[in-house]
Design an enzyme around this catalytic site. Structure first.
Site, short mmCIF file in Angstrom:
data_model
loop_
_atom_site.label_atom_id
_atom_site.label_comp_id
_atom_site.label_asym_id
_atom_site.label_seq_id
_atom_site.Cartn_x
_atom_site.Cartn_y
_atom_site.Cartn_z
N GLU A 145 -22.42 20.56 19.08
CA GLU A 145 -22.44 21.69 20.30
C GLU A 145 -21.91 20.42 21.43
O GLU A 145 -22.25 21.81 22.21
CB GLU A 145 -23.15 22.36 20.20
CG GLU A 145 -23.46 23.22 18.80
CD GLU A 145 -23.99 24.76 18.59
OE1 GLU A 145 -24.84 24.95 19.61
OE2 GLU A 145 -24.28 25.16 18.06
N GLU A 254 -22.06 24.47 8.34
CA GLU A 254 -22.69 26.02 8.20
C GLU A 254 -22.24 27.14 7.78
O GLU A 254 -22.48 28.73 8.74
CB GLU A 254 -22.92 25.86 10.26
CG GLU A 254 -23.64 24.36 10.42
CD GLU A 254 -24.52 24.76 11.73
OE1 GLU A 254 -24.73 25.64 12.12
OE2 GLU A 254 -24.02 23.58 12.41
C1 XIL Z 1 -30.39 27.60 14.91
C2 XIL Z 1 -31.07 27.62 13.31
O1 XIL Z 1 -31.23 28.41 11.92
C3 XIL Z 1 -32.42 29.07 13.98
O2 XIL Z 1 -33.75 29.15 12.90
C4 XIL Z 1 -33.39 28.71 14.36
O3 XIL Z 1 -33.71 29.28 15.52
C5 XIL Z 1 -32.04 28.09 16.01
O4 XIL Z 1 -30.92 27.64 15.35
N1 XIL Z 1 -25.65 26.13 14.99
C6 XIL Z 1 -26.13 25.04 14.47
C7 XIL Z 1 -27.94 25.02 14.45
O5 XIL Z 1 -25.80 23.97 15.38
O6 XIL Z 1 -28.96 24.53 14.06
C8 XIL Z 1 -28.52 26.08 14.31
O7 XIL Z 1 -29.69 27.02 13.63
C9 XIL Z 1 -27.58 27.15 14.23
C10 XIL Z 1 -25.95 27.43 15.02
#
Ligand code: XIL
Length: 338
Positions: A145, A254
């Site tokens: 990100e 994701e």
């Molecule tokens: C999220 C996890 O799912 C949560 O458990 C944590 O509290 C925060 O991070 N984008 C990403 C992931 O790249 O690392 C994130 O994961 C969700 C959004």
């Protein structure tokens, strides 16, 4: 959309075949994020993963705050657990992630280092983490990100402050040195795909690639809002093709499709159908793009999904419900892969 998807044609849908098996026939990795607490405490979790996926990614266990909470103090307990789990089941591992503005321990966030010291800290972190799993992590999300939410530059983080914009390229170089065999990814999301943010991710990837940076691919997260026509395969193919034109692979990293829950806290049949449509579009896009061989979901069962904790009033975002029953989207993906 396929007519048989809702009609229940046993000959077309190979209902009893796990996604991993169907994916392998198409040279496609099927993966999920893994919650460490679930892996340790929930006896139903491991068998579901073992059956359905051949790739895993640590939902949190490999993030900076987890592995180096204090300077020079590394904690690999949960990360090792995942890599060992993957090894036992013959699964590939995606490493997630080496640098992300939302996983920064205080000792980094508050630091006032000069550029050289900041570069050294970044190098030590990446070298240690990537080096530990050398040969065992197939793909790393090196930078997660990086695109700023507001404005048009990079997202604010301690590395931008202390090193400058080239911290991104440096992170890739350190990762390459630590494991020359791992595929190195830039990973990002868009609020609604494909939007302005996607343009900027593709541009950044093009810049990195044309500058000769050690980048191999771009991951798009796809945390999708479950409303009709939110996503279509053509748009996925179009963006992935542009990533391919820069000489890079593309991956779905994701995927989840969140549904607005009513008073009963459950989605209705229409919503589940829409969710299946959107998962289908995403998978079709990846299958059609020549540079996509990785389809990773952010959780496989609603029981452990991050969505309710993150998006108030939303949930039910994964392929299996709270009680581990497959939802229509699971069968739809089986059908698309058959
Ligand atoms: C999220 C996890 O799912 C949560 O458990 C944590 O509290 C925060 O991070 N984008 C990403 C992931 O790249 O690392 C994130 O994961 C969700 C959004």
């Amino acid at each position: 959309m396929l007519a048989a998807a809702c009609g229940g044609d046993d000959e077309v849908v190979r209902r009893d075949e796990p996604l991993r098996v169907l994916g392998a026939e198409r040279d496609l990795r099927i993966g999920t994020a893994v919650d460490d607490v679930a892996l340790t405490d929930d006896p139903r979790y491991e068998p579901l993963l073992a059956r359905e996926v051949d790739m895993v990614v640590a939902e949190n266990a490999m993030k900076w705050s987890s592995v180096q909470p204090e300077r020079g103090v590394f904690d690999f307990e949960a990360a090792d657990r995942l890599v060992d789990f993957a090894g036992r089941h013959g699964m590939a591992v995606r490493g997630h992630t080496l640098l992300w503005h939302r996983s920064v321990p205080d000792w980094v966030a508050d630091a006032q280092w000069g550029r050289d010291e900041a570069v050294e800290v970044l190098r030590e972190h990446i070298t240690t983490v990537v080096g530990r799993y050398r040969g065992r992590v197939e793909q790393w999300d090196v930078v997660n990100e990086p695109i700023a939410r507001d404005g048009d530059g990079l997202e604010a983080n301690p590395w931008l402050r202390m090193i400058g914009p080239d911290h991104v390229a440096l992170a890739f170089e350190f990762a390459r040195d630590a494991d020359p065999t791992a595929e190195l990814y830039l990973n990002d999301f868009d609020g609604s795909f494909p939007g302005e943010r996607t343009e900027r991710v593709v541009e950044l990837a093009e810049q990195l690639a044309s500058a000769g940076t050690a980048i191999d691919g771009v991951g798009i997260q796809f945390h999708v809002l479950g409303r009709p026509d939110e996503l279509d395969a053509d748009a996925v193919v179009d963006v992935f093709d542009r990533i391919g034109a820069a000489g890079l692979d593309a991956a779905v990293t994701e995927a989840d499709v969140r549904l607005e829950l009513g008073a009963e806290g459950r989605p209705d049949d229409d919503q589940l159908h829409t969710q299946a449509d959107l998962y289908e579009e995403l998978l079709r896009g990846c299958l059609r793009a020549v540079n996509c061989d990785t389809f990773v979901m952010w959780g496989l069962t609603d029981r452990w999904s991050w969505v309710p904790g993150q998006f108030e009033g939303f949930g039910a975002a994964t392929l299996f419900d709270d009680d581990y029953r497959p939802k229509p989207a699971h069968e739809r993906l089986q059908l698309v892969l058959s």
